[in-house]
Design an enzyme around this catalytic site. Structure first.
Site, mmCIF file in Angstrom:
data_model
loop_
_atom_site.group_PDB
_atom_site.id
_atom_site.type_symbol
_atom_site.label_atom_id
_atom_site.label_comp_id
_atom_site.label_asym_id
_atom_site.label_seq_id
_atom_site.Cartn_x
_atom_site.Cartn_y
_atom_site.Cartn_z
ATOM 1 N N HIS A 1 -9.086 32.160 21.139
ATOM 2 C CA HIS A 1 -10.366 31.817 21.775
ATOM 3 C C HIS A 1 -10.806 32.889 22.777
ATOM 4 O O HIS A 1 -10.014 33.743 23.197
ATOM 5 C CB HIS A 1 -10.253 30.467 22.488
ATOM 6 C CG HIS A 1 -9.238 30.480 23.599
ATOM 7 N ND1 HIS A 1 -9.477 31.022 24.844
ATOM 8 C CD2 HIS A 1 -7.960 30.032 23.632
ATOM 9 C CE1 HIS A 1 -8.403 30.901 25.599
ATOM 10 N NE2 HIS A 1 -7.461 30.310 24.886
ATOM 11 N N GLU B 1 -2.905 23.965 22.416
ATOM 12 C CA GLU B 1 -1.970 24.833 23.130
ATOM 13 C C GLU B 1 -0.785 24.034 23.685
ATOM 14 O O GLU B 1 -0.824 22.799 23.763
ATOM 15 C CB GLU B 1 -2.713 25.558 24.270
ATOM 16 C CG GLU B 1 -1.870 26.473 25.161
ATOM 17 C CD GLU B 1 -1.175 27.617 24.399
ATOM 18 O OE1 GLU B 1 -0.276 27.313 23.599
ATOM 19 O OE2 GLU B 1 -1.518 28.787 24.648
#
Length: 374
Positions: free
Chosen positions: A181, A255
């Site tokens: 990202h 994550e």
């Protein structure tokens, strides 16, 4: 609590596409408390059997067991773990060490050899793992080749597909375009950013658009699959808009949960929990306080990989995620240990490419490319 761990592993080719299976049972009732299975890439029977033992012990520890009775049909693993045989093969030594370190978590661990017919459940799971890794659906699982079997040539997924250069891999690979990202305020401050949900900065949005323009040049993307966190979803939405590919959210790509260290810098986390932080840096089985271990991340990301290959086998897929899940996928493709987590750097909005073949081979074609952001 006392449990029984039944573990097995197999390799179709020895070495060849391999997988493991493990079952944890209540020692008193025989009730199944946990099952674990997964592919391990190209490996030998012995490597797969050790992986089955390791995952079985890990599952027992997560259940809170204090005593474990391990039952396996691998004479080699049982004798080595019992201390009666030396571990001479270099490929076995780190696996035996990992298994012994896990065993130290319990009050008592015993090892018993059992014949194959008494280890059918673990064997079934190992074969299921090998089938799923190869994208094979069967009514009845195929038996793994016994350890003494002569190596067999893997069946190509497509008779017209040539071997992939010098690797010997056959079939059409599933190609993962692994995109980290874009920038957030926490990444600017170099703070642990796990399950928190900071948005992209203006720079991060520009990075996402740059990556999207690059990926739009690819033909025939099957999907853009993303972590559910906003920083990844926003990046993925830019890619999906530019490519016209389907946008899919997968919770397994989230994550690592950094627990009490969320939002802290490296120095702040080390000062808060010096001993845990120091151990965590070298041991993937150690979690941050209230968080998730790297071993747990690796296991869930491996399941995601299996699901995506089953759904998009032979196609190109963009995977938008975070540092640890992307490193885990690269680790699987490279068939290396957890030290890669601490030695590989991934920049914001970087692109890496890994290919997974139906015969169990894998190839890494690109790592940490940010040329599109220049």
């Amino acid at each position: 609590m006392k449990v029984v761990v039944e573990a097995d592993g197999g390799s179709r080719g020895n070495p060849g596409p391999a997988g493991y299976g493990a079952v944890v049972r209540d020692a008193g009732t025989g009730e199944v408390l946990a099952e674990r299975f997964d592919g391990v890439g190209v490996a030998t029977n012995n490597v797969a059997e050790y992986r089955g033992l390791i995952e079985g012990l890990r599952a027992a520890a997560e259940l809170g067991a204090r005593e474990v009775a391990v039952r396996m049909d691998s004479k080699l693993v049982v004798e080595q773990m019992s201390g009666r045989w030396k571990v001479k093969h270099p490929a076995m030594q780190p696996l035996a060490l990992e298994a012994r370190e896990l065993a130290r978590r319990f009050d008592r661990v015993g090892y018993e050899w059992i014949p194959r017919e008494r280890n059918k459940d673990a064997d079934r799971l190992a074969n299921r793992a090998m089938d799923e890794q190869a994208g094979i659906t069967r009514a009845e699982p195929q038996q793994a080749e016994p350890q003494q079997a002569e190596p067999q040539q893997a069946e190509p997924a497509s008779q017209s597909a040539p071997p992939a250069s010098w690797t010997g891999a056959v079939g059409t690979p599933t190609r993962f375009h692994l995109l980290r990202h874009g920038q957030t305020e926490l990444s600017v401050a170099r703070r642990y950013s796990g399950r928190g949900n900071p948005p992209l900065t203006d720079v991060g949005r520009r990075q996402a658009e740059a990556a999207a323009r690059r990926l739009a040049k690819l033909d025939g993307l099957a999907a853009v699959v993303t972590s559910p966190l906003d920083r990844a979803r926003s990046t993925a939405q830019a890619v999906a808009a530019a490519t016209g590919a389907e946008l899919v959210v997968h919770d397994g790509l989230i994550e690592t949960d950094f627990g009490a260290w969320e939002g802290l810098t490296f120095a702040e986390a080390a000062a808060r929990d010096p001993e845990v932080h120091r151990t965590w840096l070298g041991d993937p089985s150690v979690p941050p306080p209230g968080g998730e271990t790297f071993d747990q991340v690796h296991s869930r990301v491996r399941r995601v990989r299996t699901e995506l290959i089953a759904r998009y086998g032979g196609a190109d897929v963009v995977v938008v995620s975070h540092v640890t899940p992307i490193k885990s996928l690269l680790r699987m493709a490279l068939d290396v240990g957890p030290s890669l987590l601490f030695r590989l750097h991934l920049d914001l909005a970087s692109l890496s490419v890994a290919e997974f073949y139906p015969d169990g081979h894998a190839s890494v074609r690109l790592i940490n490319d940010t040329s599109h952001c220049v």
